[in-house]
Design an enzyme around this catalytic site. Sequence first.
Site, PDB file in Angstrom:
ATOM      1  N   LYS A  57      11.657 -55.395  12.982  1.00 46.49           N
ATOM      2  CA  LYS A  57      10.995 -55.546  14.209  1.00 46.49           C
ATOM      3  C   LYS A  57      12.027 -55.429  15.435  1.00 46.49           C
ATOM      4  CE  LYS A  57       9.802 -60.519  14.774  1.00 46.49           C
ATOM      5  NZ  LYS A  57      10.474 -60.606  16.060  1.00 46.49           N
ATOM      6  N   ASN A  58      12.890 -56.328  14.896  1.00 49.32           N
ATOM      7  CA  ASN A  58      13.933 -56.800  16.067  1.00 49.32           C
ATOM      8  C   ASN A  58      14.980 -55.550  16.495  1.00 49.32           C
ATOM      9  OD1 ASN A  58      13.030 -59.229  16.118  1.00 49.32           O
ATOM     10  ND2 ASN A  58      14.973 -60.180  15.225  1.00 49.32           N
ATOM     11  N   ARG A 114       8.575 -63.008  23.305  1.00 47.73           N
ATOM     12  CA  ARG A 114       9.930 -63.316  24.152  1.00 47.73           C
ATOM     13  C   ARG A 114      10.507 -61.518  24.627  1.00 47.73           C
ATOM     14  NH1 ARG A 114      13.873 -66.722  25.699  1.00 47.73           N
ATOM     15  NH2 ARG A 114      15.916 -65.975  25.297  1.00 47.73           N
ATOM     16  N   CYS A 168      10.177 -71.573  23.456  1.00 54.86           N
ATOM     17  CA  CYS A 168       9.492 -71.045  22.090  1.00 54.86           C
ATOM     18  C   CYS A 168       9.335 -72.205  21.246  1.00 54.86           C
ATOM     19  CB  CYS A 168      10.471 -70.051  21.170  1.00 54.86           C
ATOM     20  SG  CYS A 168      11.758 -70.861  20.894  1.00 54.86           S
ATOM     21  N   ARG A 180      14.583 -71.328  25.489  1.00 60.00           N
ATOM     22  CA  ARG A 180      15.473 -70.257  25.316  1.00 60.00           C
ATOM     23  C   ARG A 180      15.739 -69.601  26.473  1.00 60.00           C
ATOM     24  NH1 ARG A 180      12.830 -67.354  20.091  1.00 60.00           N
ATOM     25  NH2 ARG A 180      14.893 -65.811  20.352  1.00 60.00           N
ATOM     26  N   PRO A 181      17.071 -69.809  27.019  1.00 57.80           N
ATOM     27  CA  PRO A 181      17.193 -69.341  28.338  1.00 57.80           C
ATOM     28  C   PRO A 181      17.305 -67.848  28.538  1.00 57.80           C
ATOM     29  CG  PRO A 181      19.012 -70.559  27.707  1.00 57.80           C
ATOM     30  CD  PRO A 181      17.871 -70.674  26.568  1.00 57.80           C
ATOM     31  N   VAL A 182      17.324 -67.334  29.691  1.00 60.06           N
ATOM     32  CA  VAL A 182      17.603 -65.844  29.678  1.00 60.06           C
ATOM     33  C   VAL A 182      18.716 -65.467  30.902  1.00 60.06           C
ATOM     34  CG1 VAL A 182      15.272 -64.786  28.982  1.00 60.06           C
ATOM     35  CG2 VAL A 182      15.520 -65.586  31.440  1.00 60.06           C
ATOM     36  N   ASP A 183      19.315 -66.798  31.231  1.00 63.02           N
ATOM     37  CA  ASP A 183      20.388 -66.748  32.480  1.00 63.02           C
ATOM     38  C   ASP A 183      21.345 -65.490  32.064  1.00 63.02           C
ATOM     39  OD1 ASP A 183      21.145 -68.295  29.827  1.00 63.02           O
ATOM     40  OD2 ASP A 183      22.940 -69.076  31.255  1.00 63.02           O
ATOM     41  N   LEU A 184      21.567 -65.314  30.925  1.00 64.04           N
ATOM     42  CA  LEU A 184      22.953 -64.294  30.576  1.00 64.04           C
ATOM     43  C   LEU A 184      22.203 -62.927  30.795  1.00 64.04           C
ATOM     44  CD1 LEU A 184      24.466 -65.544  27.499  1.00 64.04           C
ATOM     45  CD2 LEU A 184      24.981 -66.041  29.647  1.00 64.04           C
ATOM     46  N   ASP A 201      18.120 -66.629  11.635  1.00 66.30           N
ATOM     47  CA  ASP A 201      16.555 -66.182  11.028  1.00 66.30           C
ATOM     48  C   ASP A 201      16.378 -66.351   9.504  1.00 66.30           C
ATOM     49  OD1 ASP A 201      15.801 -65.657  13.683  1.00 66.30           O
ATOM     50  OD2 ASP A 201      15.950 -63.722  13.432  1.00 66.30           O
ATOM     51  N   ILE A 242      23.250 -71.960  16.268  1.00 65.71           N
ATOM     52  CA  ILE A 242      22.611 -70.740  17.254  1.00 65.71           C
ATOM     53  C   ILE A 242      21.675 -71.563  18.228  1.00 65.71           C
ATOM     54  CG2 ILE A 242      21.793 -68.639  17.750  1.00 65.71           C
ATOM     55  CD1 ILE A 242      24.192 -68.162  16.393  1.00 65.71           C
ATOM     56  N   ARG A 280       3.347 -61.854  12.595  1.00 63.86           N
ATOM     57  CA  ARG A 280       4.408 -61.311  13.980  1.00 63.86           C
ATOM     58  C   ARG A 280       5.583 -60.569  13.271  1.00 63.86           C
ATOM     59  NH1 ARG A 280       7.160 -65.176  17.328  1.00 63.86           N
ATOM     60  NH2 ARG A 280       8.296 -63.065  17.796  1.00 63.86           N
TER      61      ARG A 280
HETATM   62  C1  UD1 Z   1      17.287 -62.853  18.955  1.00 60.47           C
HETATM   63  C2  UD1 Z   1      16.268 -62.524  17.700  1.00 60.47           C
HETATM   64  C3  UD1 Z   1      15.976 -63.794  17.058  1.00 60.47           C
HETATM   65  C4  UD1 Z   1      17.264 -64.566  16.647  1.00 60.47           C
HETATM   66  C5  UD1 Z   1      18.324 -64.534  17.678  1.00 60.47           C
HETATM   67  C6  UD1 Z   1      19.761 -65.079  17.260  1.00 60.47           C
HETATM   68  C7  UD1 Z   1      14.935 -60.473  18.441  1.00 60.47           C
HETATM   69  C8  UD1 Z   1      13.728 -60.057  19.339  1.00 60.47           C
HETATM   70  N1  UD1 Z   1      15.120 -61.737  18.277  1.00 60.47           N
HETATM   71  O1  UD1 Z   1      16.787 -63.498  19.698  1.00 60.47           O
HETATM   72  O2  UD1 Z   1      14.937 -63.390  16.074  1.00 60.47           O
HETATM   73  O3  UD1 Z   1      17.026 -65.522  16.134  1.00 60.47           O
HETATM   74  O4  UD1 Z   1      18.507 -63.080  18.156  1.00 60.47           O
HETATM   75  O5  UD1 Z   1      20.137 -64.171  16.252  1.00 60.47           O
HETATM   76  O6  UD1 Z   1      16.110 -59.650  18.218  1.00 60.47           O
HETATM   77  N2  UD1 Z   1      21.089 -67.726  25.054  1.00 60.47           N
HETATM   78  C9  UD1 Z   1      21.617 -68.262  26.279  1.00 60.47           C
HETATM   79  N3  UD1 Z   1      21.118 -67.547  27.642  1.00 60.47           N
HETATM   80  C10 UD1 Z   1      20.448 -66.229  27.446  1.00 60.47           C
HETATM   81  C11 UD1 Z   1      20.273 -65.619  26.101  1.00 60.47           C
HETATM   82  C12 UD1 Z   1      20.541 -66.485  24.997  1.00 60.47           C
HETATM   83  O7  UD1 Z   1      21.912 -69.450  26.430  1.00 60.47           O
HETATM   84  O8  UD1 Z   1      20.462 -65.771  28.571  1.00 60.47           O
HETATM   85  C13 UD1 Z   1      21.624 -68.613  23.853  1.00 60.47           C
HETATM   86  C14 UD1 Z   1      20.275 -68.786  23.006  1.00 60.47           C
HETATM   87  O9  UD1 Z   1      19.723 -70.026  23.587  1.00 60.47           O
HETATM   88  C15 UD1 Z   1      20.665 -68.853  21.880  1.00 60.47           C
HETATM   89  C16 UD1 Z   1      21.923 -68.042  21.601  1.00 60.47           C
HETATM   90  O10 UD1 Z   1      22.217 -67.653  23.205  1.00 60.47           O
HETATM   91  O11 UD1 Z   1      21.223 -70.403  21.669  1.00 60.47           O
HETATM   92  C17 UD1 Z   1      21.679 -66.812  21.049  1.00 60.47           C
HETATM   93  O12 UD1 Z   1      20.353 -66.114  21.521  1.00 60.47           O
HETATM   94  P1  UD1 Z   1      20.272 -64.698  21.445  1.00 60.47           P
HETATM   95  O13 UD1 Z   1      21.147 -63.884  20.656  1.00 60.47           O
HETATM   96  O14 UD1 Z   1      20.059 -64.173  22.781  1.00 60.47           O
HETATM   97  O15 UD1 Z   1      18.741 -64.507  20.858  1.00 60.47           O
HETATM   98  P2  UD1 Z   1      17.452 -63.616  21.335  1.00 60.47           P
HETATM   99  O16 UD1 Z   1      17.859 -62.309  21.567  1.00 60.47           O
HETATM  100  O17 UD1 Z   1      16.432 -64.153  22.174  1.00 60.47           O
END
Ligand code: UD1
Length: 423
Positions: A22-23, A92, A116, A121-125, A306, A328, A398
């Site tokens: 799925k991912n 997400r 979640c 779970r931020p999206v700043d990056l 995961d 993580i 899911r």
């Molecule tokens: C994806 C997977 C999820 C898995 C995770 C880590 C999908 C749909 N989901 O989630 O199942 O658990 O990878 O392997 O593929 N972070 C920030 N800022 C950001 C984005 C991330 O600080 O903008 C941090 C997160 O809080 C976390 C780390 O980066 O601590 C890794 O997260 P990320 O790899 O982005 O996870 P997802 O892509 O959301």
Amino acid sequence: MDSFLISQSPPLKGSVEISGAKNAVLPVMAAAMLSDGISQIGNVPQLKDMRTMADVLRVIGCRIKEDGSNLSIDSSGINHLEAPYELVKTMRASFYVLGPLTAKFGRCRVSLPGGCAWGPRPVDLHLKGLESLGAKITVTHGYVEAEIDGKLKGGNFIFPISSVGATANVLMAATLAEGTSILQNSSIEPEITALANYLADMGAKISGIGTRTLIVEGVKSLNAGKGATIADRIEAGTFLAAAAITRGKVRVTKMIPEHQTALLEAFMSMGCGVECGADYVELDASDRELSPVHITTLPYPGFPTDMQAQLMAVLATIKGTSSVRDTIYNDRFKHIAELERLGAEISLSGDTAIINGGTALTGAPVMASDLRASAALVLAGLVAGGKTEVSRIYHLDRGYENFEGKLARLGGNVERQISGQVQ
Ligand code: UD1
């Protein structure tokens, strides 16, 4: 809400086929919007998350056809550049539409996904990466609004930490930017490599695929894509864990063993027999006394976050002290309280769970809190004496295709109780 009723089961035996990941499908579905044609994706699992993503794309104006495990996405009619809160809040990964829509149409509005089950779970990056390509981003009223003047421009971005989602979003956007983008410290999870390969099939010019530095030479347009989804490494890992926890012997087929190095090392350190073929792994834990292990989650190729909940369930059955540290998601431990209801002895110290394994597990009603935590509870239920009822399995639905059916074929006693039906 459906639940699973699980009775203590014999050691699992036999073989099980793994579905598409799925991912890996989710970002590829979003990538289809970068073209004007009809993209094809094969080996798509039948899961709730796929339907949610399809709904998001339909709202945006894509036409989607499902034919078994094949999905076709016609993105020629995109007319609504917005992903609404009602859908994004439920998954997400809907946020993946941000990069493609910004790059292709120059503007869009996408709801912030929110937190979640286990925390923020931020999206700043994602946003900083898109800004480095020239997007103007504003966050207002819970929505991210992206706008560009003309086209995105190639840029350099160094991800301060490895992020799968941010890498996917920025990579997709960079394919249509003017000039060259260099994305450093990109994630190298197999799902990112699969996305990059799919984009390359659409005509994107990407070098460094599979490495932490992706170099993207922007092109004017992309063709429709075509490709089959890679096997789900987390589903595969969960079935290997099911074999280990029941001290069974299971061959997990249609999987990619080289995606599982860290997990297989953990199973071998426990004392499980592990045999790898080209597309299968057989795990043999029958009649073995397993040993405790210490696990730390890390970005790929490290041990996947995961899989930590499922491994914790296994470790709860192994005499001695094990530990699981999640670097993580430091607070991804909702499953501990539920595993304790089944008799596990686990204490939490910061980002590390200490498991005093080998205590007798006994069946009890437990509640799933998130996707992988649900799987951990089902695994524990297979070995707990008596009956375990796992409620709220909509989380599990899911990400696991026909989980109960696949477990049942291996000898697991797992029954779905459909909500509203009296058993
Ligand atoms: C994806 C997977 C999820 C898995 C995770 C880590 C999908 C749909 N989901 O989630 O199942 O658990 O990878 O392997 O593929 N972070 C920030 N800022 C950001 C984005 C991330 O600080 O903008 C941090 C997160 O809080 C976390 C780390 O980066 O601590 C890794 O997260 P990320 O790899 O982005 O996870 P997802 O892509 O959301």
